[in-house]
Design an enzyme around this catalytic site. Sequence first.
Site, short mmCIF file in Angstrom:
data_model
loop_
_atom_site.label_atom_id
_atom_site.label_comp_id
_atom_site.label_asym_id
_atom_site.label_seq_id
_atom_site.Cartn_x
_atom_site.Cartn_y
_atom_site.Cartn_z
NE ARG A 160 -55.24 54.21 -0.42
CZ ARG A 160 -54.65 54.09 -1.60
NH1 ARG A 160 -54.25 55.16 -2.26
NH2 ARG A 160 -54.47 52.90 -2.15
CE LYS A 193 -68.06 70.25 10.08
NZ LYS A 193 -69.51 69.93 10.04
CB THR A 215 -57.10 51.96 -4.40
OG1 THR A 215 -55.76 51.54 -4.64
CG2 THR A 215 -57.74 51.04 -3.37
CG HIS A 231 -52.80 48.56 -0.76
ND1 HIS A 231 -54.14 48.29 -1.00
CD2 HIS A 231 -52.47 49.58 -1.61
CE1 HIS A 231 -54.58 49.09 -1.94
NE2 HIS A 231 -53.60 49.89 -2.32
C1 NCD Z 1 -50.06 52.09 -3.89
C2 NCD Z 1 -50.49 52.54 -2.51
O1 NCD Z 1 -51.40 53.37 -2.36
O2 NCD Z 1 -49.91 52.00 -1.58
N1 NCD Z 1 -50.94 52.52 -4.90
C3 NCD Z 1 -52.05 51.78 -5.16
O3 NCD Z 1 -52.92 51.60 -4.35
N2 NCD Z 1 -52.15 51.25 -6.37
C4 NCD Z 1 -48.64 52.37 -4.18
C5 NCD Z 1 -48.14 53.76 -4.02
O4 NCD Z 1 -48.85 54.69 -3.66
O5 NCD Z 1 -46.95 53.93 -4.30
#
Ligand code: NCD
Length: 303
Positions: free
Chosen positions: A101, A80, A52, A129
Amino acid sequence: MKDLIDIQELSTGEINDLIETAKDIIQQPENYATRCSGKKLATLFYEPSTRTRLSFEAAMYELGGHVLGFSEANSSSAAKGESVSDTAKTVACFADIIAMRHPKEGAPFVASRAVPIPVINAGDGGHHHPTQTLTDLLTIAREKGRLDNLVIGCCGDLKFGRTVHSLIAAMSRYPGVRFVLISPEELKIPEPVREEILHKQNIPYSELSSLESAIPELDILYMTRVQRERFFNEADYVRLKDSYILSPDKLRPAKSDLTILHPLPRVNEISTAIDSDPRAAYFRQVANGKFIRMALILKLLEV
Ligand code: NCD
């Protein structure tokens, strides 16, 4: 639209436009090489990521823009005690768009409220996501030539797997889609997904625990990893982690035009012997992630 926090914020028309733009980028990348020159993307990743984050960064570079950010919470002022809002306000002084994220559900939404620049949810806890889902939709559109009339099997950790929640939300809007939800009892899809999406829209679905019995009817098989980091105790994870392992043997009764997807990372849910099967589309899926993120950045920056 300023931000992308939840895939439901996009209309079907907007999703289709993003897919068309991504396909055009694939055909004629040179037309897009300077669209974002002078613009900066900040990637704020409080949780591990390979695909990502790097696909967001590659997307911005291929649009002629620049990238800054951090890839772990410990290297930012979060260590911190700084709040997500304060970090976002700071970053908004330096960047034109943020991809975030975070392990806490809702953190990218909080950030989006704090700043005037677009914020993209790059995965929030076990919640959503949306850019993985755009990646999945572009992949299905390219592999299958359509997004409607498909039997979609989702297998593995349907409880904590955020990619599955967003995928069900997005694919439920296309006619003739049916879901086969394959998981152990403990990892079934959460109630809000079942009630708010499947029941509310009368989407046909079945729930079962056997992958073998589901395989013959599937057009798409979406495998997922058991989300270790979201378990409350290690013993439960250990008990459930090997629930499903897709092997060439299990694939024997599958359709010849099945498309096998996985958001990755894979732990052991798909045997590597399947990678060379033409139906295995998960690395093509990775490549598509960059193109759809390019299309999304263009849309949110209005360039
Ligand atoms: C996924 C996530 O981060 O949710 N990965 C991703 O972004 N391609 C799936 C996972 O971590 O299993």
